[in-house]
Design a protein around this motif. Sequence first.
Motif, short mmCIF file in Angstrom:
data_model
loop_
_atom_site.label_atom_id
_atom_site.label_comp_id
_atom_site.label_asym_id
_atom_site.label_seq_id
_atom_site.Cartn_x
_atom_site.Cartn_y
_atom_site.Cartn_z
N HIS A 160 -17.61 -7.21 -12.51
CA HIS A 160 -17.39 -5.77 -12.51
C HIS A 160 -17.08 -5.37 -13.95
O HIS A 160 -16.06 -5.78 -14.52
N PHE B 114 -18.99 0.97 -12.00
CA PHE B 114 -18.65 2.01 -11.05
C PHE B 114 -18.28 3.32 -11.74
O PHE B 114 -17.77 3.34 -12.86
N GLU B 115 -18.56 4.40 -11.04
CA GLU B 115 -18.12 5.76 -11.35
C GLU B 115 -18.25 6.14 -12.83
O GLU B 115 -19.31 6.02 -13.41
N THR C 77 -21.88 -5.16 -11.87
CA THR C 77 -21.85 -3.83 -11.28
C THR C 77 -20.89 -2.96 -12.08
O THR C 77 -19.82 -3.41 -12.49
N TYR D 299 -22.28 3.59 -8.05
CA TYR D 299 -22.29 2.29 -8.71
C TYR D 299 -23.67 2.03 -9.32
O TYR D 299 -24.66 2.68 -8.94
N SER E 137 -22.68 4.45 -2.49
CA SER E 137 -22.54 3.50 -1.40
C SER E 137 -22.94 4.16 -0.09
O SER E 137 -22.81 5.36 0.08
#
Length: 409
Positions: free
Chosen positions: A94, A53-54, A51, A40, A33
């Motif tokens: 997500h 994440f991590e 999306t 992401y 980001s």
Amino acid sequence: MSRQHIPVKDITIGTKGWTTKVIMEAKGMPRSSQCSPVKYQRMILRDSAATIFESDIDKFSDVLTLYKTYYISNAVVKTILPQHRIANNDYQWHINSKTVVEEVTEEYSSISVPPYNFVPFSEFSKYINSDVYVDVIGVVIDAHPTREIPTVNGPQRIQELLLVDQQLIPKILTMWDQFIENECAAIVKNIKSKPIIAAYRIRIVSFNGGSMSTKGSSTFVINPDILEATRLKSWCVDNKAEVEQLTLKKSYVGSSSSAIKAPASHEIIEVKDIQSLEEKQTTFWLQAKISIPHLNQKYWYMACNKCYRRTNIDYKETFDCVHCAEKQARAMPRCLLEVQLLDKTGALIATLFGENAKKFICCSAETLMQNSTEMKIAKLSTLITNSKMKCNSLYNAFLCFTHSPLELS
């Protein structure tokens, strides 16, 4: 076996226990980001976007593959603002460790790879500086070195690629920020093979009569397994001599300032007209005299040597940059110069960054840093004055502005 599922368009925040069937149409590379080091990865599914994440990125890296069909359940549904959408849907998903993803076998896969609406290079004029993002496909035949330009958020790095389509029309694609470290690096690594790239959600800008520029929501697929790419690759092989000649001649307008073509008279505006420009017009030309309005300024700032964002780290110290995620970034001074632009209608203050400032005053950032303390302002004034006298800078020049009328590119 086939499972019960509902259409993507029927899934909202309040939908419970849903399962849907989608095809993976595009998959971006992992990135961080702009305002935090959180990683992401974005992807485009049929009629939706998702999306990851991590740590979940690695978990699904070998699970979600381009152009395959999947049953997906238990993803977190979130609303998404229109400016951040990469699919025609008010919601995005997500995908996390609780999300169930199951590949659909060919026997039960009723979804085919969708037809793509790629915009031909010859039609770019319809979309210049508009709010419409387009999808394009082309052959990458050349890549320019990375460089920095000033923006409203400070200096940023760009790298420009030269693409060509089946009409032998060359167009520049400008890659910004993390696209350089990710997608662009992968493309440049294979530049000799003339890779095909499919680019989604690209903005068309007025530079060079219509060129391409990435947005945060842009997505790329290198050598996609689709019919359009197969045809383009075959065309490139059949027209190898013409493509090579185009690359060698470099008859297109390049990325460096020395290669920028002087604008036509109708493209040049006056200082008094800048404030009345439409907000969507992000690039314009100005012919003006450049001068330094006052010598009592700092002339430099300490920055990450990779992304050029400002930092409080001491000179030459290494650090982890939160902006570009570089683990061994080094703090280095970069030129920063406030100048005045003057034409017959008025004057305005602009800011020169990096190489533009260095070329104008013919001083390196290190020299400026060493001589810009309050006690040495007289010495600095003499240094700049002498440098300008020895320098061949143009004080009456055509200036091309990008993104902010107060920052010179």
